[in-house]
Design a protein around this motif. Structure first.
Motif, PDB file in Angstrom:
ATOM      1  N   SER A  10       0.828  -1.202   0.000  1.00  0.00           N
ATOM      2  CA  SER A  10       0.000   0.000   0.000  1.00  0.00           C
ATOM      3  C   SER A  10       0.867   1.259   0.000  1.00  0.00           C
ATOM      4  O   SER A  10       0.596   2.210  -0.753  1.00  0.00           O
ATOM      5  N   GLU A  11       1.897   1.281   0.823  1.00  0.00           N
ATOM      6  CA  GLU A  11       2.795   2.431   0.869  1.00  0.00           C
ATOM      7  C   GLU A  11       3.522   2.623  -0.463  1.00  0.00           C
ATOM      8  O   GLU A  11       3.647   3.747  -0.957  1.00  0.00           O
ATOM      9  N   ASN A  12       3.983   1.524  -1.043  1.00  0.00           N
ATOM     10  CA  ASN A  12       4.663   1.605  -2.347  1.00  0.00           C
ATOM     11  C   ASN A  12       3.716   2.083  -3.432  1.00  0.00           C
ATOM     12  O   ASN A  12       4.095   2.877  -4.300  1.00  0.00           O
ATOM     13  N   SER A  13       2.485   1.623  -3.365  1.00  0.00           N
ATOM     14  CA  SER A  13       1.486   2.054  -4.352  1.00  0.00           C
ATOM     15  C   SER A  13       1.196   3.543  -4.208  1.00  0.00           C
ATOM     16  O   SER A  13       1.088   4.262  -5.211  1.00  0.00           O
ATOM     17  N   ASN A  14       1.074   4.002  -2.973  1.00  0.00           N
ATOM     18  CA  ASN A  14       0.833   5.436  -2.741  1.00  0.00           C
ATOM     19  C   ASN A  14       1.993   6.267  -3.254  1.00  0.00           C
ATOM     20  O   ASN A  14       1.785   7.322  -3.870  1.00  0.00           O
ATOM     21  N   LYS A  18       1.841   9.069  -6.234  1.00  0.00           N
ATOM     22  CA  LYS A  18       2.305  10.448  -6.040  1.00  0.00           C
ATOM     23  C   LYS A  18       3.278  10.848  -7.147  1.00  0.00           C
ATOM     24  O   LYS A  18       3.201  11.951  -7.691  1.00  0.00           O
ATOM     25  N   LYS A  19       4.202   9.942  -7.466  1.00  0.00           N
ATOM     26  CA  LYS A  19       5.173  10.243  -8.516  1.00  0.00           C
ATOM     27  C   LYS A  19       4.494  10.369  -9.868  1.00  0.00           C
ATOM     28  O   LYS A  19       4.822  11.251 -10.663  1.00  0.00           O
ATOM     29  N   LEU A  20       3.541   9.491 -10.145  1.00  0.00           N
ATOM     30  CA  LEU A  20       2.803   9.553 -11.401  1.00  0.00           C
ATOM     31  C   LEU A  20       2.007  10.846 -11.497  1.00  0.00           C
ATOM     32  O   LEU A  20       1.988  11.504 -12.541  1.00  0.00           O
ATOM     33  N   ASP A  21       1.362  11.231 -10.401  1.00  0.00           N
ATOM     34  CA  ASP A  21       0.603  12.479 -10.384  1.00  0.00           C
ATOM     35  C   ASP A  21       1.523  13.673 -10.634  1.00  0.00           C
ATOM     36  O   ASP A  21       1.188  14.571 -11.413  1.00  0.00           O
ATOM     37  N   SER A  22       2.676  13.668 -10.003  1.00  0.00           N
ATOM     38  CA  SER A  22       3.641  14.746 -10.200  1.00  0.00           C
ATOM     39  C   SER A  22       4.102  14.812 -11.652  1.00  0.00           C
ATOM     40  O   SER A  22       4.194  15.887 -12.243  1.00  0.00           O
ATOM     41  N   PHE A  23       4.365  13.656 -12.234  1.00  0.00           N
ATOM     42  CA  PHE A  23       4.783  13.598 -13.636  1.00  0.00           C
ATOM     43  C   PHE A  23       3.688  14.151 -14.549  1.00  0.00           C
ATOM     44  O   PHE A  23       3.963  14.916 -15.479  1.00  0.00           O
TER      45      PHE A  23
END
Length: 79
Positions: A10-14, A18-23
């Motif tokens: 779950s933490e890795n997915s979050n 976050k990184k995908l959203d930032s990208f």
């Protein structure tokens, strides 16, 4: 152990989200190369013109290959 694994996943997915959203935000705001390329009207027009030119050239070559062969007119200056 299973709950720990689920929490880790779950933490890795979050973190990945976050990184995908930032990208995606950087892309939308044209702050990365992908965003600059996607939203550049001049690049889009030039790419369309290039594709049209290539299509026309290929059409001419195909017609020549089907008929009498490729016609080449070349002027070569050695000196």
């Amino acid at each position: 152990k299973t709950l720990q694994n689920i929490q880790t996943v779950s933490e890795n997915s979050n973190e990945l989200l976050k990184k995908l959203d930032s990208f995606l935000v950087e892309t939308k705001d044209q702050k990365n190369n992908l965003g600059k390329a996607l939203y550049d009207d001049t690049l889009l027009k030039e790419t369309k013109a290039l594709v049209t030119s290539i299509q026309e050239t290929l059409k001419i070559l195909n017609n020549q290959l089907k008929n009498d062969g490729v016609n080449v007119r070349a002027k070569i200056d050695l000196f």
